[in-house]
Design a protein around this motif. Structure first.
Motif, mmCIF file in Angstrom:
data_model
loop_
_atom_site.group_PDB
_atom_site.id
_atom_site.type_symbol
_atom_site.label_atom_id
_atom_site.label_comp_id
_atom_site.label_asym_id
_atom_site.label_seq_id
_atom_site.Cartn_x
_atom_site.Cartn_y
_atom_site.Cartn_z
ATOM 1 N N LEU A 26 -7.393 3.873 0.600
ATOM 2 C CA LEU A 26 -6.159 3.074 0.556
ATOM 3 C C LEU A 26 -4.917 3.931 0.356
ATOM 4 O O LEU A 26 -3.803 3.486 0.621
ATOM 5 C CB LEU A 26 -6.265 2.006 -0.534
ATOM 6 N N THR B 191 -3.079 2.870 -8.894
ATOM 7 C CA THR B 191 -3.650 3.912 -8.050
ATOM 8 C C THR B 191 -3.863 3.476 -6.603
ATOM 9 O O THR B 191 -4.026 4.312 -5.723
ATOM 10 C CB THR B 191 -5.017 4.383 -8.597
ATOM 11 N N LEU B 192 -3.900 2.168 -6.346
ATOM 12 C CA LEU B 192 -4.255 1.683 -5.006
ATOM 13 C C LEU B 192 -3.095 1.037 -4.263
ATOM 14 O O LEU B 192 -3.152 0.888 -3.036
ATOM 15 C CB LEU B 192 -5.396 0.656 -5.093
ATOM 16 N N ARG C 90 2.711 -0.502 3.967
ATOM 17 C CA ARG C 90 2.171 -1.745 4.537
ATOM 18 C C ARG C 90 1.955 -2.776 3.436
ATOM 19 O O ARG C 90 1.569 -2.431 2.320
ATOM 20 C CB ARG C 90 0.849 -1.471 5.259
ATOM 21 N N VAL C 91 2.135 -4.031 3.787
ATOM 22 C CA VAL C 91 2.014 -5.114 2.808
ATOM 23 C C VAL C 91 0.730 -5.901 3.078
ATOM 24 O O VAL C 91 0.502 -6.340 4.208
ATOM 25 C CB VAL C 91 3.229 -6.057 2.896
ATOM 26 N N VAL C 92 -0.092 -6.045 2.076
ATOM 27 C CA VAL C 92 -1.316 -6.836 2.239
ATOM 28 C C VAL C 92 -1.257 -8.069 1.341
ATOM 29 O O VAL C 92 -0.557 -8.093 0.328
ATOM 30 C CB VAL C 92 -2.597 -6.012 1.953
ATOM 31 N N LEU D 189 0.843 -1.204 0.000
ATOM 32 C CA LEU D 189 0.000 0.000 0.000
ATOM 33 C C LEU D 189 0.876 1.251 0.000
ATOM 34 O O LEU D 189 2.091 1.190 0.214
ATOM 35 C CB LEU D 189 -0.927 -0.006 1.217
#
Lengths: 455, 455
Positions: free
Chosen positions: A443, A206-207, A179-181, A175
């Motif tokens: 986000l 974009t996100l 942060r890693v999702v 992100l």
């Protein structure tokens, strides 16, 4: 060019992470600031980084977030809408070194790949297991899986195998704040929470930054492919045949259309005996055990819609002409300028409408189409001057509005990026655009990721 | 029951819009506050409305938003996870009267339907055009298309036709504050902005109320369906056969597994000559021109994995046993309690693990599975006491963690709702959950839509 932001940025922090994989060299920045669209970046980025891990992408984004630096994200830069273009004074995150095929799980038909893997490299690795990677954009030999996913790219094989989104099972995404999702699952069915996987697919940078993907593979069909080519007196007749074919018994793997002008340009570029007497060509391919039977059946259907010259050939040779369309049009000084879609039942109507626009404006318009999907790439002849380009853009706008009036879309596979942003409000109403922007803001609240594009 | 909020609500404003389609009758509220899960609502809703248009849904939500009233959304109430259960003092929006098939566009294979249309009604209407609606949850004859979409429901036909998301082209959705958005397109390919369509599919009422959908239909295959049934000595052998089948030449339309205990329960419920000697049954179906050849080929494959009794029959009769599984288990006092998924290559391992759990805990566990998808519904025998249920829940938790340890998912098709919310953190890491909640907050900042569930 405006570069006012660059001198004040603490690039030393990035250098500590990336060492020689941080670049501030003008020629390198100019290279990574461009994609293959007609969009010209308004200034040079401040820096580019070439991460080799998700963690490095995370560190780059955390840095950008901390310092309010605008970020563009780049795979191979083959985009046609300006989505990956650099920002003046911004940071380019190029994923070209994130290029490892992590593993192929043949039993579960999944591949785990980093975002910078070249599409055809993944496909080749999969074929070693009797599988293939369905997404097949025209750029497959040079474009990346990550770029493919970020744009939900289309290509020649969507008719039967769906768009890129249909081949993505799970994603690792960084992100905007670093942060890693982890989205999705390895299972075919998974309804845990919101489908962030599908949301990130096609989000055009974009996100978040997609760094790794689990993608679905399919078994390579048995036997040789069978390809047919049918010549029609008019492109409208060809459109009517396409509508009948996709509603018929055999659904081709590939179903492409070249109008007479495209055929002439391709034949001039690379003579191969294409008919240059004004025919529109429909080219389709079947694979699998019943390919020949299917090709013969559809060839007969084409004749019933007025096709004269109908050929069937084994393998890919009849498809070569289609694959030459982009280089041939480019060599002719033409850019693929438009990417509209219509419901497939409206193909004849859209071709009729495009012909009317050509007549009215006095412009030559040539059309190459993923016809089975109703996805058209009309190209407008333009003098290579600002006025010439502007005039061609107006014709493209007319074609786009025509597609919308037929229940279509302003972009089937190239994405919005910067080039098509002025068309967004033609298709999306205000509450829908507001909802998209609200998701974006959720986000990426600081708005550093590919801002001002795509949404 | 807590109903403290109800008396102060200006229900007269709702009455002005809905007239007799506003209900505050206790029996009606009790009916629409429940779904088919084991979740018991903690109190009675204040009111229920039965809108007949998108505009009425918008007015109901605008009212709830204005007054901070919690909203639950209900199709037919067939959910198994408590996602549609009412909130104490809340508003129930029931879409059962929003039940019009707006149109079927056979050429483009699209249907436009309101959310409350019953799945099998849509399917039947499509068949009048030689088409069918692929999503086929076990509840298809009583559940709604909108509920199907809101939960991304699965069912028997996912193996070949995908999940519900794959059949949704476009949505009309009312956001929490009453604004109406329109997502997607009528075209097969569309990359305009974020894929809000996929985001709303499976969002379980947390992001908006789906009021209308454009869904994709497929052509009805030619000829009669061919169904095979194969009996295996152990469920693990059956699991190995499934892995081989889905990686083989012919992919079945349906591929279901019943373990020995399920077979016995079904045969006791409705005797039809199923083998009750401890066999696990694999039941698969093929459609289309080469169905018989495919069924014979797969039957032979089953024999090579140790299947003894192998039958092939035309039509659906061999599938009937599978369709009786839910009523039979219910009649036996058993609830379908679990909905885990594993990659299909792990089927034998998950059956082995479930057997170990059964041995260790001394609990009878029966399994019915959409085996081709790796989607299992284990049911745990439980005494009908709070302690009995709590003990069974612990066994279900063990099965769920087993599935996760094999690369699986905590829910393949039933959704999270309220029932599985405590499992969410087992599968999703904290940043990923935070991203989901951020998206939720972006579209429903006041948090009135199905709060505290699913995410």
């Amino acid at each position: 060019m405006t570069q006012h932001a660059a001198p004040t940025l603490p690039l030393d922090e990035l250098a500590a992470v990336f060492g020689p994989r941080l670049s501030t060299a003008a020629d390198e920045l100019d290279r990574v600031a461009r994609d293959q669209s007609r969009y010209q970046p308004e200034g040079r980025p401040a820096a580019a980084v070439f991460p080799e891990s998700t963690d490095e992408v995370s560190q780059a984004l955390a840095w950008a977030h901390r310092h309010g630096v605008t970020v563009s994200v780049r795979g191979a830069g083959t985009g046609l809408s300006g989505g990956a273009a650099g920002y003046p004074g911004g940071l380019v995150i190029s994923l070209e070194r994130l290029n490892r095929i992590v593993g192929i799980d043949a039993v579960n038909r999944l591949a785990v790949v980093q975002a910078g893997v070249i599409n055809s490299d993944l496909d080749e690795a999969a074929r070693g297991h009797g599988l293939f990677f369905p997404p097949d954009p025209a750029s497959a030999r040079i474009s990346t899986v990550g770029g493919n996913i970020a744009t939900n790219a289309g290509g020649l094989r969507c008719l039967n195998h769906g768009v890129t989104r249909d081949s993505v099972a799970a994603l690792t995404v960084v992100l905007a704040d670093g942060r890693v999702v982890h989205t999705g699952a390895r299972t075919r069915k998974n309804v845990v929470g919101l489908d962030l996987t599908s949301l990130f697919v096609g989000s055009e940078g974009t996100l978040g930054v997609i760094t790794e993907a689990k993608v679905r593979l399919k078994p390579v069909p048995e036997g040789a492919a069978q390809t047919f080519r049918a010549g029609f007196r008019t492109v409208e007749d060809a459109g009517r045949a396409v509508t009948a074919i996709v509603n018929g018994e055999y659904l081709p793997e590939v179903l492409e259309l070249l109008d007479a002008h495209s055929v002439q340009v391709i034949e001039a570029f690379h003579p191969s005996g294409l008919p240059v007497d004004g025919q529109a060509l429909l080219i389709g391919q079947f694979t699998g055990r019943h390919a020949l039977q299917a090709a013969q059946s559809v060839a007969a259907l084409c004749r019933s819609f007025g096709a004269a010259d109908v050929l069937i050939g084994e393998g890919d040779s009849l498809l070569e002409a289609r694959r030459l369309a982009n280089p041939a049009l480019s060599a002719h000084g033409l850019r693929v300028s438009c990417d509209v879609g219509v419901p497939v039942g409206e193909l004849a109507a859209v071709f009729r409408g495009i012909d009317e626009i050509a007549q009215r404006t006095g412009r030559m318009i040539s059309v190459v189409a993923h016809a089975g999907d109703g996805n058209l790439h009309p190209t407008v002849d333009a003098e290579d001057t600002p006025e010439g380009h502007a005039a061609a853009e107006k014709v493209i706008d007319e074609i786009t509005r025509l597609a919308l009036s037929l229940g279509g879309t302003i972009t089937g596979e190239h994405g919005i990026g910067k080039v098509k942003q002025h068309e967004l409000s033609w298709q999306l109403d205000e509450p829908t655009r507001a909802a998209q922007l609200a998701v974006k803001a959720a986000l990426d609240p600081a708005g550093i990721l590919t801002p001002g594009r795509s949404l």
